[in-house]
Design a protein around this motif. Structure first.
Motif, PDB file in Angstrom:
ATOM      1  N   GLY A   1      45.277  24.996 -27.759  1.00 43.57           N
ATOM      2  CA  GLY A   1      45.302  24.021 -26.676  1.00 43.57           C
ATOM      3  C   GLY A   1      45.152  24.718 -25.344  1.00 43.57           C
ATOM      4  N   ARG A   2      44.624  24.010 -24.370  1.00 43.89           N
ATOM      5  CA  ARG A   2      44.519  24.519 -23.004  1.00 43.89           C
ATOM      6  C   ARG A   2      45.104  23.478 -22.066  1.00 43.89           C
ATOM      7  NH1 ARG A   2      43.381  29.629 -22.118  1.00 43.89           N
ATOM      8  NH2 ARG A   2      42.106  29.191 -20.285  1.00 43.89           N
ATOM      9  N   PHE A   3      45.588  23.940 -20.939  1.00 44.98           N
ATOM     10  CA  PHE A   3      46.118  23.079 -19.887  1.00 44.98           C
ATOM     11  C   PHE A   3      45.077  23.009 -18.784  1.00 44.98           C
ATOM     12  CE2 PHE A   3      49.383  22.838 -16.217  1.00 44.98           C
ATOM     13  CZ  PHE A   3      49.394  21.449 -16.241  1.00 44.98           C
ATOM     14  N   GLY A   4      44.834  21.828 -18.242  1.00 44.84           N
ATOM     15  CA  GLY A   4      43.836  21.713 -17.186  1.00 44.84           C
ATOM     16  C   GLY A   4      43.973  20.412 -16.425  1.00 44.84           C
ATOM     17  N   ALA A   5      43.003  20.170 -15.547  1.00 50.24           N
ATOM     18  CA  ALA A   5      43.036  18.962 -14.726  1.00 50.24           C
ATOM     19  C   ALA A   5      41.632  18.607 -14.278  1.00 50.24           C
ATOM     20  CB  ALA A   5      43.936  19.162 -13.511  1.00 50.24           C
ATOM     21  N   LEU A   6      41.454  17.332 -13.977  1.00 49.30           N
ATOM     22  CA  LEU A   6      40.283  16.845 -13.270  1.00 49.30           C
ATOM     23  C   LEU A   6      40.699  16.634 -11.826  1.00 49.30           C
ATOM     24  CD1 LEU A   6      37.332  15.726 -13.374  1.00 49.30           C
ATOM     25  CD2 LEU A   6      38.350  13.467 -13.798  1.00 49.30           C
ATOM     26  N   LEU A   7      39.936  17.198 -10.894  1.00 51.03           N
ATOM     27  CA  LEU A   7      40.300  17.177  -9.485  1.00 51.03           C
ATOM     28  C   LEU A   7      39.356  16.297  -8.680  1.00 51.03           C
ATOM     29  CD1 LEU A   7      40.828  21.023  -8.919  1.00 51.03           C
ATOM     30  CD2 LEU A   7      42.482  19.363  -9.819  1.00 51.03           C
ATOM     31  N   THR A   8      39.796  15.922  -7.491  1.00 54.03           N
ATOM     32  CA  THR A   8      38.904  15.315  -6.513  1.00 54.03           C
ATOM     33  C   THR A   8      38.020  16.412  -5.925  1.00 54.03           C
ATOM     34  OG1 THR A   8      40.349  15.682  -4.616  1.00 54.03           O
ATOM     35  CG2 THR A   8      40.736  13.670  -5.902  1.00 54.03           C
ATOM     36  N   PRO A   9      36.932  16.054  -5.262  1.00 52.70           N
ATOM     37  CA  PRO A   9      36.126  17.091  -4.591  1.00 52.70           C
ATOM     38  C   PRO A   9      36.928  17.872  -3.555  1.00 52.70           C
ATOM     39  CG  PRO A   9      34.866  15.063  -4.786  1.00 52.70           C
ATOM     40  CD  PRO A   9      36.274  14.735  -5.216  1.00 52.70           C
ATOM     41  N   GLN A  10      38.037  17.285  -3.061  1.00 50.21           N
ATOM     42  CA  GLN A  10      38.901  17.975  -2.099  1.00 50.21           C
ATOM     43  C   GLN A  10      39.941  18.855  -2.789  1.00 50.21           C
ATOM     44  OE1 GLN A  10      38.374  14.509  -2.027  1.00 50.21           O
ATOM     45  NE2 GLN A  10      36.648  14.846  -0.644  1.00 50.21           N
ATOM     46  N   GLY A  11      39.884  18.949  -4.128  1.00 52.33           N
ATOM     47  CA  GLY A  11      40.752  19.862  -4.853  1.00 52.33           C
ATOM     48  C   GLY A  11      42.100  19.317  -5.252  1.00 52.33           C
ATOM     49  N   LYS A  12      42.324  18.015  -5.133  1.00 48.39           N
ATOM     50  CA  LYS A  12      43.616  17.442  -5.517  1.00 48.39           C
ATOM     51  C   LYS A  12      43.561  16.869  -6.937  1.00 48.39           C
ATOM     52  CE  LYS A  12      45.339  16.689  -0.862  1.00 48.39           C
ATOM     53  NZ  LYS A  12      46.014  15.767   0.082  1.00 48.39           N
ATOM     54  N   ILE A  13      44.701  16.823  -7.595  1.00 49.91           N
ATOM     55  CA  ILE A  13      44.768  16.468  -9.011  1.00 49.91           C
ATOM     56  C   ILE A  13      44.614  14.956  -9.206  1.00 49.91           C
ATOM     57  CG2 ILE A  13      46.178  16.514 -11.098  1.00 49.91           C
ATOM     58  CD1 ILE A  13      47.644  18.948  -9.861  1.00 49.91           C
ATOM     59  N   ILE A  14      43.557  14.556  -9.910  1.00 49.91           N
ATOM     60  CA  ILE A  14      43.409  13.166 -10.328  1.00 49.91           C
ATOM     61  C   ILE A  14      44.266  12.919 -11.569  1.00 49.91           C
ATOM     62  CG2 ILE A  14      41.815  11.433 -11.245  1.00 49.91           C
ATOM     63  CD1 ILE A  14      39.597  12.764  -9.629  1.00 49.91           C
ATOM     64  N   VAL A  15      44.150  13.816 -12.529  1.00 48.52           N
ATOM     65  CA  VAL A  15      44.949  13.747 -13.753  1.00 48.52           C
ATOM     66  C   VAL A  15      45.027  15.147 -14.340  1.00 48.52           C
ATOM     67  CG1 VAL A  15      42.905  13.080 -15.076  1.00 48.52           C
ATOM     68  CG2 VAL A  15      45.161  12.699 -16.062  1.00 48.52           C
ATOM     69  N   ASP A  16      46.202  15.541 -14.810  1.00 49.02           N
ATOM     70  CA  ASP A  16      46.347  16.799 -15.543  1.00 49.02           C
ATOM     71  C   ASP A  16      46.558  16.472 -17.018  1.00 49.02           C
ATOM     72  OD1 ASP A  16      48.875  15.748 -15.227  1.00 49.02           O
ATOM     73  OD2 ASP A  16      49.853  17.654 -14.807  1.00 49.02           O
ATOM     74  N   PHE A  17      46.283  17.439 -17.889  1.00 47.46           N
ATOM     75  CA  PHE A  17      46.292  17.137 -19.320  1.00 47.46           C
ATOM     76  C   PHE A  17      46.319  18.417 -20.138  1.00 47.46           C
ATOM     77  CE2 PHE A  17      41.967  16.883 -17.517  1.00 47.46           C
ATOM     78  CZ  PHE A  17      41.399  17.999 -18.111  1.00 47.46           C
ATOM     79  N   LEU A  18      46.561  18.253 -21.428  1.00 43.57           N
ATOM     80  CA  LEU A  18      46.364  19.295 -22.419  1.00 43.57           C
ATOM     81  C   LEU A  18      45.139  18.898 -23.234  1.00 43.57           C
ATOM     82  CD1 LEU A  18      50.078  19.688 -23.508  1.00 43.57           C
ATOM     83  CD2 LEU A  18      48.815  21.122 -21.923  1.00 43.57           C
TER      84      LEU A  18
ATOM     85  N   TYR B   1      49.903  12.015  -8.160  1.00 36.62           N
ATOM     86  CA  TYR B   1      48.490  12.223  -8.433  1.00 36.62           C
ATOM     87  C   TYR B   1      47.646  11.854  -7.213  1.00 36.62           C
ATOM     88  CZ  TYR B   1      49.605  13.008 -13.333  1.00 36.62           C
ATOM     89  OH  TYR B   1      50.106  13.532 -14.503  1.00 36.62           O
ATOM     90  N   SER B   2      46.548  12.586  -7.041  1.00 35.98           N
ATOM     91  CA  SER B   2      45.621  12.451  -5.913  1.00 35.98           C
ATOM     92  C   SER B   2      46.242  12.889  -4.594  1.00 35.98           C
ATOM     93  CB  SER B   2      45.086  11.014  -5.793  1.00 35.98           C
ATOM     94  OG  SER B   2      44.361  10.659  -6.962  1.00 35.98           O
ATOM     95  N   ASP B   3      47.418  13.529  -4.654  1.00 33.72           N
ATOM     96  CA  ASP B   3      48.079  13.973  -3.430  1.00 33.72           C
ATOM     97  C   ASP B   3      48.545  15.420  -3.514  1.00 33.72           C
ATOM     98  OD1 ASP B   3      49.035  13.351  -0.771  1.00 33.72           O
ATOM     99  OD2 ASP B   3      51.083  13.381  -1.594  1.00 33.72           O
ATOM    100  N   ALA B   4      48.315  16.082  -4.656  1.00 40.19           N
ATOM    101  CA  ALA B   4      48.821  17.441  -4.834  1.00 40.19           C
ATOM    102  C   ALA B   4      47.703  18.367  -5.308  1.00 40.19           C
ATOM    103  CB  ALA B   4      49.965  17.461  -5.846  1.00 40.19           C
TER     104      ALA B   4
END
Length: 291
Positions: free
Chosen positions: A39-56, A172-175
């Protein structure tokens, strides 16, 4: 050994011949380092680099159809699937929500290795994740030799380890990933190719500009409510997150907290005492001179 079915988690599947390259161009983790059983830990970010959603995320064996399974917050699963479909354009991929949830198992070794199981990559003590339908939680727990307990027990374990949870310990979307310690929890691969938001995240890494961090805190008696301000004297220095059994997680400005500690000020949240479990974590190391 303990196990708990996590009712706040869901699973999104991404499959197709372009799935690996497609996801690699979007998320923070390097899927070239992933294979079935890991498994890997990751996230999809906004173009500004903030976390939309994190996941495994884990890879499905070819014998089970291949593709990737994303273990993500249930409340964000539909939005994640929609976002991925928006990005896919002509890529040969399919995206679907599955009727699967997550069984977490910790404090011991599995007596058997089920399909779609992988070690949590964020912290060894978090144990194993198993992607299953909820109605199999007791059967799987018996199979692996675990006592099925309430999800609150897992939450207390997560909090004691200081692993942040989106929606409680950060919004989310703020960090940024650094603020939620994704860089310290193997959630960002800094040597991989481009992905959405990469420039901002790389800049924070190389310039050492992360001043807000999630930190473990110790509580006396009562726990402050999530969302209340952490104060140093009469000045706000952060926000309280989740807590359980005398331990908690707070999102704080580490430079301001360090100044407060140096000045002998105590931290409070909602009028209750808050102490850092690891005071040195707020000390920003001096950059070494380049030879």
């Amino acid at each position: 050994m303990k196990s708990a079915f996590l009712p706040d988690r869901s699973v999104v599947k991404v499959a197709g011949e372009d799935a690996r390259n497609f996801l690699n161009g979007l998320i923070t983790t390097d899927l070239d380092r992933l294979k079935p059983g890991l498994g890997r830990f990751g996230a999809l970010l906004t173009p500004q680099g903030k976390i939309i959603v994190d996941f495994l995320i884990t890879e499905v064996p070819a014998g089970h159809g291949g593709g990737f399974l994303i273990d993500c917050p249930k409340a964000l699963a539909e939005g994640l699937a929609t976002k991925l479909k928006f990005y896919k354009l002509r890529a040969k991929v399919t995206v679907e929500n599955l009727d699967l949830g997550v069984l977490a198992a910790w404090d011991g070794q599995l007596a058997a290795q089920p399909d779609l199981a992988f070690a949590d990559p964020r912290n060894d003590a978090l144990g194993t994740r198993i992607l299953i339908p909820e109605d199999l939680k007791q059967k799987l727990s018996d199979l692996i030799g675990a006592e099925l307990v309430d999800a609150d027990d897992y939450e207390a374990h997560r909090i004691a380890l200081g692993v942040p949870r989106g929606g409680l310990d950060f919004m989310y979307s703020d960090a940024f990933p650094h603020e939620t310690n994704m860089d310290r929890l193997a959630g960002v691969d800094f040597d991989k190719g481009c992905y959405v938001g990469q420039e901002v995240v790389s800049r924070m890494q190389h310039r050492g500009t992360a001043r807000t961090r999630s930190v473990k805190v110790l509580l006396d008696d009562l726990s402050p409510e999530a969302g209340v301000s952490v104060m140093a004297g009469d000045k706000p220095v952060g926000t309280m997150g989740s807590s359980a059994q005398g331990k908690g997680i707070a999102l704080v400005r580490i430079d301001r907290v360090a100044d407060a500690l140096d000045a002998g000020q105590r931290l409070t949240a909602g009028g209750l005492a808050v102490r850092l479990a690891e005071p040195d974590v707020v000390r920003i190391p001096l950059k070494q001179p380049i030879a």
